[in-house]
Design an enzyme around this catalytic site. Structure first.
Site, PDB file in Angstrom:
ATOM      1  N   THR A   1     -11.511  11.195  -7.846  1.00 42.77           N
ATOM      2  CA  THR A   1     -10.552  10.698  -8.831  1.00 42.77           C
ATOM      3  C   THR A   1      -9.372   9.974  -8.202  1.00 42.77           C
ATOM      4  O   THR A   1      -8.601   9.316  -8.910  1.00 42.77           O
ATOM      5  CB  THR A   1      -9.953  11.860  -9.635  1.00 42.77           C
ATOM      6  OG1 THR A   1      -9.229  12.712  -8.721  1.00 42.77           O
ATOM      7  CG2 THR A   1     -11.028  12.665 -10.358  1.00 42.77           C
TER       8      THR A   1
ATOM      9  N   CYS B   1     -11.007   9.406  -2.827  1.00 36.56           N
ATOM     10  CA  CYS B   1     -11.736  10.620  -3.186  1.00 36.56           C
ATOM     11  C   CYS B   1     -12.318  10.353  -4.571  1.00 36.56           C
ATOM     12  O   CYS B   1     -12.300   9.209  -5.031  1.00 36.56           O
ATOM     13  CB  CYS B   1     -10.852  11.878  -3.116  1.00 36.56           C
ATOM     14  SG  CYS B   1      -9.492  11.959  -4.281  1.00 36.56           S
TER      15      CYS B   1
ATOM     16  N   HIS C   1       6.049  -3.233  -6.588  1.00 38.76           N
ATOM     17  CA  HIS C   1       7.105  -2.404  -7.175  1.00 38.76           C
ATOM     18  C   HIS C   1       7.330  -1.088  -6.441  1.00 38.76           C
ATOM     19  O   HIS C   1       8.469  -0.622  -6.359  1.00 38.76           O
ATOM     20  CB  HIS C   1       6.781  -2.101  -8.645  1.00 38.76           C
ATOM     21  CG  HIS C   1       6.905  -3.303  -9.538  1.00 38.76           C
ATOM     22  ND1 HIS C   1       6.765  -3.235 -10.898  1.00 38.76           N
ATOM     23  CD2 HIS C   1       7.142  -4.610  -9.245  1.00 38.76           C
ATOM     24  CE1 HIS C   1       6.920  -4.448 -11.426  1.00 38.76           C
ATOM     25  NE2 HIS C   1       7.140  -5.300 -10.436  1.00 38.76           N
TER      26      HIS C   1
ATOM     27  N   ASP D   1     -12.846  11.905   1.263  1.00 34.51           N
ATOM     28  CA  ASP D   1     -13.713  13.083   1.257  1.00 34.51           C
ATOM     29  C   ASP D   1     -15.142  12.580   1.029  1.00 34.51           C
ATOM     30  O   ASP D   1     -15.405  11.368   1.115  1.00 34.51           O
ATOM     31  CB  ASP D   1     -13.247  14.119   0.217  1.00 34.51           C
ATOM     32  CG  ASP D   1     -13.436  13.640  -1.217  1.00 34.51           C
ATOM     33  OD1 ASP D   1     -13.865  12.482  -1.429  1.00 34.51           O
ATOM     34  OD2 ASP D   1     -13.159  14.431  -2.139  1.00 34.51           O
TER      35      ASP D   1
ATOM     36  N   HIS E   1      13.610  -2.453  -7.230  1.00 39.45           N
ATOM     37  CA  HIS E   1      12.527  -1.541  -6.841  1.00 39.45           C
ATOM     38  C   HIS E   1      12.901  -0.748  -5.590  1.00 39.45           C
ATOM     39  O   HIS E   1      12.543   0.418  -5.460  1.00 39.45           O
ATOM     40  CB  HIS E   1      11.225  -2.317  -6.648  1.00 39.45           C
ATOM     41  CG  HIS E   1      10.813  -3.060  -7.869  1.00 39.45           C
ATOM     42  ND1 HIS E   1      10.478  -2.408  -9.039  1.00 39.45           N
ATOM     43  CD2 HIS E   1      10.743  -4.388  -8.136  1.00 39.45           C
ATOM     44  CE1 HIS E   1      10.193  -3.315  -9.971  1.00 39.45           C
ATOM     45  NE2 HIS E   1      10.348  -4.517  -9.444  1.00 39.45           N
TER      46      HIS E   1
HETATM   47  C1  RB5 Z   1     -14.774  16.263  -5.174  1.00 30.03           C
HETATM   48  O1  RB5 Z   1     -15.778  16.797  -5.977  1.00 30.03           O
HETATM   49  C2  RB5 Z   1     -13.567  15.891  -5.997  1.00 30.03           C
HETATM   50  O2  RB5 Z   1     -12.964  17.019  -6.524  1.00 30.03           O
HETATM   51  C3  RB5 Z   1     -12.593  15.101  -5.159  1.00 30.03           C
HETATM   52  O3  RB5 Z   1     -13.234  13.990  -4.630  1.00 30.03           O
HETATM   53  C4  RB5 Z   1     -11.369  14.574  -5.870  1.00 30.03           C
HETATM   54  O4  RB5 Z   1     -11.717  13.933  -7.069  1.00 30.03           O
HETATM   55  C5  RB5 Z   1     -10.271  15.516  -6.038  1.00 30.03           C
HETATM   56  O5  RB5 Z   1      -9.189  15.188  -6.494  1.00 30.03           O
END
Ligand code: RB5
Length: 142
Positions: A67, A65, A98, A8, A133
């Protein structure tokens, strides 16, 4: 070896740099977007990558993305995908050794770019260990 990539807006910069890195290393890369840092929705890019992995159109996938969780949650809705989240190179090794993750997911907002390259290189060069595994992976589908 063909690698699909998706992100993203939060992962866009690292994805762009990693696409070039992989091409320089000789990998064929399919970029599923996004194409800018304009705010967007990670499932719009995760699903096309997951479908390409499931259909064998790419051998492996890499997704980023903020997180890593949005990408991981979405990718793992697909039966043919095992997406693993890694934030250091030892976890990058273990998620292949694994879990035999066929998609590597990284949290772009929580790791440096040099760390992202180390994780990716480690994951690519690690072999799945099989054995116990494989037995555990066989129990994953619902
Ligand atoms: C974007 O702001 C953020 O929510 C996205 O990149 C991600 O971390 C979502 O899980």
């Amino acid at each position: 070896m063909k690698i699909g990539m998706a992100s993203d807006h939060a992962g866009y910069e690292y994805k762009t740099r990693l696409v070039e890195l992989l091409k320089k290393k000789g990998y064929e890369v399919v970029d599923f977007g996004t194409d800018s840092e304009v705010s967007c929705d990670y499932p719009d890019y995760a699903h096309p990558l997951a479908e390409a992995v499931e259909k064998g159109k790419v051998d492996l996938g890499v997704a980023l993305c903020g997180t890593g969780n949005g990408m991981s949650i979405t990718l793992n809705k697909h039966q043919g995908v095992r997406a693993g989240l890694a934030w250091n190179s030892e976890i990058g090794r273990l998620v292949k050794a694994h879990n035999n993750a066929n998609v590597l997911v990284m949290p772009a907002r929580f790791i440096s770019y040099p760390m992202a390259t180390r994780i990716l290189n480690t994951w690519l060069s690690t072999q799945f260990e099989g054995g116990r595994h494989q037995r555990r992976i066989d129990k994953i589908p619902v």
